[in-house]
Scaffold this active site. Sequence first.
Site, PDB file in Angstrom:
ATOM      1  N   HIS A   1      63.562   6.769  53.352  1.00 49.61           N
ATOM      2  CA  HIS A   1      62.432   6.506  52.577  1.00 49.61           C
ATOM      3  C   HIS A   1      62.589   6.250  50.992  1.00 49.61           C
ATOM      4  CE1 HIS A   1      59.882   4.925  56.279  1.00 49.61           C
ATOM      5  NE2 HIS A   1      61.798   4.394  56.548  1.00 49.61           N
TER       6      HIS A   1
ATOM      7  N   GLU B   1      59.482   7.498  49.383  1.00 53.25           N
ATOM      8  CA  GLU B   1      59.424   8.425  49.582  1.00 53.25           C
ATOM      9  C   GLU B   1      59.680  10.262  49.756  1.00 53.25           C
ATOM     10  OE1 GLU B   1      56.676   5.146  50.889  1.00 53.25           O
ATOM     11  OE2 GLU B   1      58.473   5.897  51.091  1.00 53.25           O
TER      12      GLU B   1
ATOM     13  N   CYS C   1      54.734   4.625  54.383  1.00 51.03           N
ATOM     14  CA  CYS C   1      54.776   4.897  55.873  1.00 51.03           C
ATOM     15  C   CYS C   1      54.238   6.019  57.166  1.00 51.03           C
ATOM     16  CB  CYS C   1      55.819   4.601  57.069  1.00 51.03           C
ATOM     17  SG  CYS C   1      56.712   5.733  57.053  1.00 51.03           S
TER      18      CYS C   1
ATOM     19  N   CYS D   1      55.875   8.889  56.110  1.00 55.11           N
ATOM     20  CA  CYS D   1      56.444   9.451  54.899  1.00 55.11           C
ATOM     21  C   CYS D   1      54.842   9.413  54.470  1.00 55.11           C
ATOM     22  CB  CYS D   1      56.620   8.541  54.306  1.00 55.11           C
ATOM     23  SG  CYS D   1      58.572   8.078  54.677  1.00 55.11           S
TER      24      CYS D   1
END
Length: 148
Positions: free
Chosen positions: A69, A71, A95, A98
Site C-alpha cells: 500500500h 502508506e 486501511c 496501514c
Amino acid sequence: MNVKWDKRFLDLARLVASWSKDPSTRVGAVIADQKNRIVSLGFNGFARGVEDLPERLGDREVKYKIVLHAEENALLFANRDVEGCTIYTWPLMPCASCMSRIIQKGIRRVVSVENENPRWQEHFRLSRELAGEAGVEVVLFAETELSE
C-alpha cells in the site's frame, strides 16, 4: 492545523498516486514533518524488482496478496524517524492494517479525503477506531473542499 498546507500535501499525494501501475485504484501517500517538510512519498505497487505484469495487476486475488500500500511504501522509504509527522493519503484513507503501522511508527495525524465506496467502509470505520484509541488525529476533507 493549516488547511492551506493540508490541501497542498493532498494535491501532492494525488500526483504521487498517479505513479501507481494499478489499473483499478491508484493511491498516494505523503509524510510531512511539523515544519511542512516532505519526509517521504509512496504509492501502491509491487515490491522493487517484481514485474508489473498485466495478469498480476488484473487479478484482484493475486494483486492483493503482493501489493504494498502507498502508506507502507511511504513508511519504508522514509530515511528518518517519522514520529510526530502527518501522513496525507489520496484517494482513500488508510486501511486498518496501514493505520496500525502508522500508529506504531508514531505518526500523530492522518489527513485524507472522504470516500463513500461501500467496499471500504468497514476498513475506514476500524481505522478511525484504532486512530481514536491511539490518539492519532484523523482529518477528512470532502473533494469539493479541495477544489476551492
